[in-house]
Design an enzyme around this catalytic site. Structure first.
Site, short mmCIF file in Angstrom:
data_model
loop_
_atom_site.label_atom_id
_atom_site.label_comp_id
_atom_site.label_asym_id
_atom_site.label_seq_id
_atom_site.Cartn_x
_atom_site.Cartn_y
_atom_site.Cartn_z
N HIS A 85 64.84 113.14 -18.36
CA HIS A 85 63.62 112.47 -18.80
C HIS A 85 63.28 112.90 -20.23
CE1 HIS A 85 63.17 111.10 -14.81
NE2 HIS A 85 62.16 111.82 -14.40
N GLN B 1 61.52 107.87 -18.41
CA GLN B 1 62.12 108.52 -17.25
C GLN B 1 63.41 107.86 -16.79
OE1 GLN B 1 57.69 109.58 -15.63
NE2 GLN B 1 59.30 109.83 -14.12
N CYS C 74 58.73 116.02 -11.38
CA CYS C 74 59.67 116.31 -12.48
C CYS C 74 59.05 116.10 -13.86
CB CYS C 74 60.93 115.46 -12.34
SG CYS C 74 60.60 113.71 -12.07
#
Length: 345
Positions: A249, A156, A129
């Site tokens: 994030h 994150q 990600c």
């Protein structure tokens, strides 16, 4: 493929699996038949997709007989069932880290390197990600002038650790505000011997430490960027940090290019790039923030400014929903690309 594909979602009851279902409904993803698969623990649960009720089945190799596209939500089961599904003619789009660095498996962000899809052998890997969110901001810059160096620090969200990460932040916050002791069990990683509270805290470790005292998450950003940009010479340093945010994030990125670029050229390139949006107005205090990028498809880029000392370097800030673009949306976009280009047979 002229007919609509048979689609299976593996891990349908988890956070990414649930996001797959939401996105299939939102984006009107076509299918002739849908199978919802999970571990034996979740088998038998009922889920509704597009108004139709489905019973979750236990995932087994034979579950993929006759399936055209397998959307794998991630986890250790991918290692076992990915090759089994591919053997049965299913194209697996996998969210786990299992196959990402396999030289026979393309690692793809459709806006960044769609051409790599063509050489798949039954499995396509979804990147990490944090790598996806970074590259959505950096690929348009790389297209203007080759990137030579990246220094990135990530912020994150706890949902990157799954539903348990979300529960942990909520429980610890409640405990702290009541004056009770926080009892961390998950972060920085469930499998590690020590756990730290994330509420009102930052943890500069995501996953375990590997060579040279970088974490596995940090090395994913290095290795995956090299693979997708087809350039191992890019110098990359990553520091990945877990923050007490539920979803989405954020990343602070320093990027050095071969040529000197103007801020205006960078802004225009990012804004013209599909899936990225510039949100950058210091005078009005406008910049991307996780609270506002959650549930969005695009990655937002702001704080775009020239480095004070290096004329060939730009600093920027990016934020994106890691469950959407960082996971389920990216995988679904790979499937959409393949359908649009008649790559599913």
């Amino acid at each position: 493929m002229t007919k609509e594909p048979v689609v299976a979602i593996l891990g349908a009851t988890g956070a990414v699996g649930q996001e797959f279902i939401r996105l299939i409904e939102e984006r009107k993803f076509p299918y002739s038949k849908l199978k919802l698969l999970a571990s034996y623990r979740s088998a038998g649960k009922k889920l509704t997709v597009n108004g139709q009720e489905y019973t979750v089945e236990e995932a087994k190799p034979e579950s993929f007989d006759g399936v055209d596209i397998g959307l794998f939500a991630g986890g250790s089961i991918s290692k076992e069932l990915g090759p089994e599904a591919a053997k049965r003619g299913c194209v697996v789009i996998d969210n786990s880290s299992t196959f990402r660095m396999d030289p026979d498996v393309p690692l793809v962000v459709p806006e960044v390197n769609p051409e790599d899809i063509a050489w798949h052998k039954g499995i396509i890997a979804n990147p990490n990600c944090s790598t996806i969110i970074m590259l959505m901001a950096l690929k348009p810059i790389h297209d203007l002038s080759p990137i030579k160096r990246i220094i990135v620090s990530t912020y994150q969200a706890v949902s990157g650790a799954g539903k348990e990460g979300i529960d942990e932040l909520r429980d610890e916050t409640e405990a702290y505000l009541k004056g009770e002791e926080m009892q961390p069990k998950i972060l920085p990683s469930k499998s590690l011997p020590k756990h730290y509270p994330i509420a009102f805290n930052l943890i500069p470790q995501i996953d375990k430490f590997v060579e040279k005292d970088y974490t596995k998450e940090e090395m994913k950003m290095v290795n995956e960027t090299h693979k997708m940009l087809h350039d191992d010479s890019i110098a990359i340093t990553a520091t990945t940090v877990r923050v007490p945010v539920f979803r989405s994030h954020a990343e602070s990125v320093y990027v050095e290019t071969a040529d000197e670029l103007t801020v205006d050229a960078v802004r225009k390139a990012i804004d013209a790039f599909p899936g990225a949006q510039v949100q950058d107005n210091p005078a009005e205090m406008e910049y991307p923030m996780p609270l506002f990028t959650s549930e969005k498809y695009d990655c937002y880029v702001g704080r775009i400014r020239k480095d004070l000392y290096n004329p060939k370097a730009i600093n920027l800030w990016v934020s994106g929903d890691q469950i959407r673009k960082g996971a389920a949306l990216n995988a679904l976009q790979i499937a959409e690309y393949m359908l649009a280009h008649d790559m599913i047979h």
